[in-house]
Each structure stands twice: as C-alpha cells, then as structure tokens.
Design a protein around this motif. Structure first.
Motif: not given
Length: 385
Positions: A211-212, A217, A239, A241-245, A279
């Motif tokens: 999922r990451k 994406n 999207k 950002e919610s996986q690996e910013p 970040y």
C-alpha cells in the motif's frame, strides 16, 4: 541403592575406554585421508589462503588432470574459474562433471546449479533458466528460484518474476516491495504500448500488494496527465504524502506543472512551501528556490533561503543561501563570494547525488532498481546523506 552405585563404578571406566577407542579410530581415519591427498593440494590451499588465486588455480588444474576422482576439488576449481571470469573453462568443468556416472544425486544437482550460475554470468539466460527450472523439486529448489528471479529481472519477464517471488515468500522475506515494483514495471510497459486500462490494472495490484508503493501513484498521475485528467493526476500525486511523504520530491515538478496548467500557480507554490515546512528533509529546495525567484523576486527568495538555513541547517540550505546572497551582494564582495560558492559546491558534490543504502552506489539519476546491487527501493528520494 548401593547396588546401583557399584554398577556405576564399573560402567564409568568402560565408557571412558570406548570413547578413547573411538577417538583413536577417528584420528587414524583422518590421518589416512590426509596421506591420500596429493602434497600439491596443500600447496594450492596455501595459495588460496594468501589470496594468490591464479597460482592456486594452476596447482588445482594439475591435480584434477592426474586425479580424476577428486570430484569436490573439481567443483572448487569450477567455482574459481567463474570468480576469475574464465567462464568458458568453468562451463566446461561443470559440464564434464554433470555427465559423470559415478556422481550421487546431490552432486549432480550441485553440478547443474553451478553450471546454471556459469551461464547466468555469461549472459546465457535461456540456458540458465532451463537448468534452474529442472531443479524446482530438488534440494536446490529455493536457491534455484532465487537465481531464476534474477534471470527474469534481467530479461524483464515481470510476470514470471511475480510468480517466482510469490513462491519464495515466507516469514523471513515477504517480497511485497519487489512484487509491487514488478507490477509497476508491467504498468510502465502497458503505458508505452498505449494500453492505459491494462496499466491501471497493474497499478491497482501494486498498491494491493504494497500500500505504500509511491511509484504506483506516480505512474498513475502520468497516465492521467496523458489522458488530460489534470485533477485526477494531482489527486494521485497528493496521495503520495500518505504513503511516503519524501517521495513527493520525485513528483514535485510535475505536480507544479499541473497546477500551472490549471492557472493555479500560486496554489502550487503554497502547497510546495507548506510541504517543505512540514517535512524539512523533503528534497525540493532547488525547485522552491527556482519557483520563488520567478514568482516573488530576488529579495523574497533571499529571505526565504536565509530562514530555511536557520530552521534546517544543512549543506544544501547553505549552498542555496550563499547563491542567493551572491545575487544581492555588493559588487566588491561578489568575487570572494563566487570563490566560496564554487569551493562549497566542489566540496559537497556528493550531496547532489542519490545513494543506494544497500551497496553505496551513487548516481545523479534516481533509480527504483539499483543498477549495482539489483535491490529494489534502496535509493532514498533525498540526495546526499
């Protein structure tokens, strides 16, 4: 009770005598084995221990020529040939071993596996694949599948790579990162063949597997841009950002271009600066510098990089602060500042490169698959260390 104790007094010396006798037999066996070995064997071993591989190979070739029964030595010799890059000699050695009738089943499997490794190193992947596939139901099954996975990646046979990785997965290694990347490779191939529907299907499988998977994406955003769906592309990029910013750094330029295409350049800049504040490690300082210089002018950009240096004192921040200061400095200071900026750039050149965390390979270009060690997702999306 006393009777049991007397029995022990008798048994202990007997056990001691049996142990002594067994040790004597073992020592005699070892000595006889040692005497049967050619003296040159130990000479070759000495060369190996001293790192003198060439001399060791010459010695062992001579032994193998006069002592055909030394099967294990011939395996060692084949391995040494492969290590030295003498692949033709390694292949011939292992092929000769493979046809010997007196080999045990295990030895034949070993010869077959070693020959497959020779073929792989020689780039003869079809022959290697054939040999490794035959080992699927043997003691070498797992090792063969690991090597097959390497073959399929070399050949870009991603569907076979996925199947093999699924067979290999266990509690020690789930292969979820690799399988997700294989689906991304299939999606990229689909996009190149103008098959967006197939590509989208592969991307869904990639995210379902891991999922990451930020790359999924990123590819999806490119598909949406090509289809003219700018809003959908922006959504796909955000999207991440919610996986690996930190992976947003790899998509930031395309993301800003999408905002620009919608006439929302200011919103894009605000988003970029907001992400950078949230970040601090995000590797978009160069892009932010370019953006502010174009939109807000030199003074605002100079102030931004100065504040950035105070909040996050790093070499990239220092370089940008000096570059901006050079632009606003009086003429009589510019010569000295130019020298300082040049020296700083030369001293921190490696800070502008991506580095594989597995093998240390460095590159100016970002890689999902390390060209040196062939590991996946080992390049952090941040340049330098």
């Amino acid at each position: 009770m006393l009777e049991i104790e007397y029995w022990w007094l008798i048994a202990l010396p007997v056990f001691f005598a049996l142990g002594w006798l067994a040790a004597r037999v073992d020592i005699k066996h070892v000595l006889s084995e040692t005497r049967s070995l050619p003296v040159a064997y130990f000479k070759g071993l000495n060369y190996l221990l001293n790192g003198e591989t060439n001399q060791a190979v010459d010695v062992y070739v001579d032994i193998a020529r006069h002592h055909a029964e030394t099967i294990e030595l011939q395996f060692t010799l084949g391995h040494l040939f492969r290590r030295r890059g003498e692949l033709e000699r390694a292949i011939r050695m292992h092929q000769k071993l493979l046809v010997r009738r007196e080999l045990t089943i295990t030895q034949k499997q070993t010869a077959q596996f070693e020959l497959a490794l020779d073929f792989m190193q020689a780039g003869l992947f079809d022959r290697a694949e054939s040999l490794l596939t035959e080992l699927a139901d043997t003691d070498y099954a797992r090792q063969a599948r690991i090597e097959l996975l390497g073959v399929y990646q070399q050949e870009k046979a991603w569907a076979k790579a996925i199947e093999t990785a699924q067979q290999l997965r266990d509690e020690r290694h789930t292969y979820q990162h690799e399988i997700a990347q294989f689906y991304c490779e299939l999606a990229s191939q689909g996009a190149l063949r103008s098959e967006p529907a197939a590509a989208r299907g592969y991307l869904q499988k990639a995210v379902a597997e891991h999922r990451k998977c930020a790359r999924a994406n990123m590819i999806l955003a490119d598909l949406e841009i090509n289809a003219g769906n700018i809003d959908a592309a922006i959504e796909a990029w955000l999207k991440i950002e919610s996986q690996e910013p930190l992976y947003i750094a790899l998509a930031a330029r395309g993301l800003l271009a999408a905002y620009d295409a919608q006439g929302r350049a200011e919103d894009g800049t605000k988003l970029l600066l907001g992400l950078l504040r949230q970040y601090p490690e995000l590797d978009v300082l160069d892009l932010a510098y370019e953006r502010l210089l174009t939109e807000q002018g030199l003074l605002a950009t100079h102030e931004f990089v100065r504040e950035r240096l105070k909040a996050h004192p790093t070499m990239p921040s220092l370089r940008k602060a000096l570059e901006a200061h050079l632009l606003v400095a009086p003429d009589d200071q510019k010569v000295e500042l130019e020298v300082i900026v040049k020296l700083l750039h030369d001293a921190t050149r490696e800070q502008t490169m991506y580095r594989c965390t597995h093998c240390g390979f460095k590159a100016k270009q970002y890689f999902w698959h390390c060209p040196a060690c062939a590991e996946w997702e080992t390049f952090p999306p941040v340049r330098g260390t």
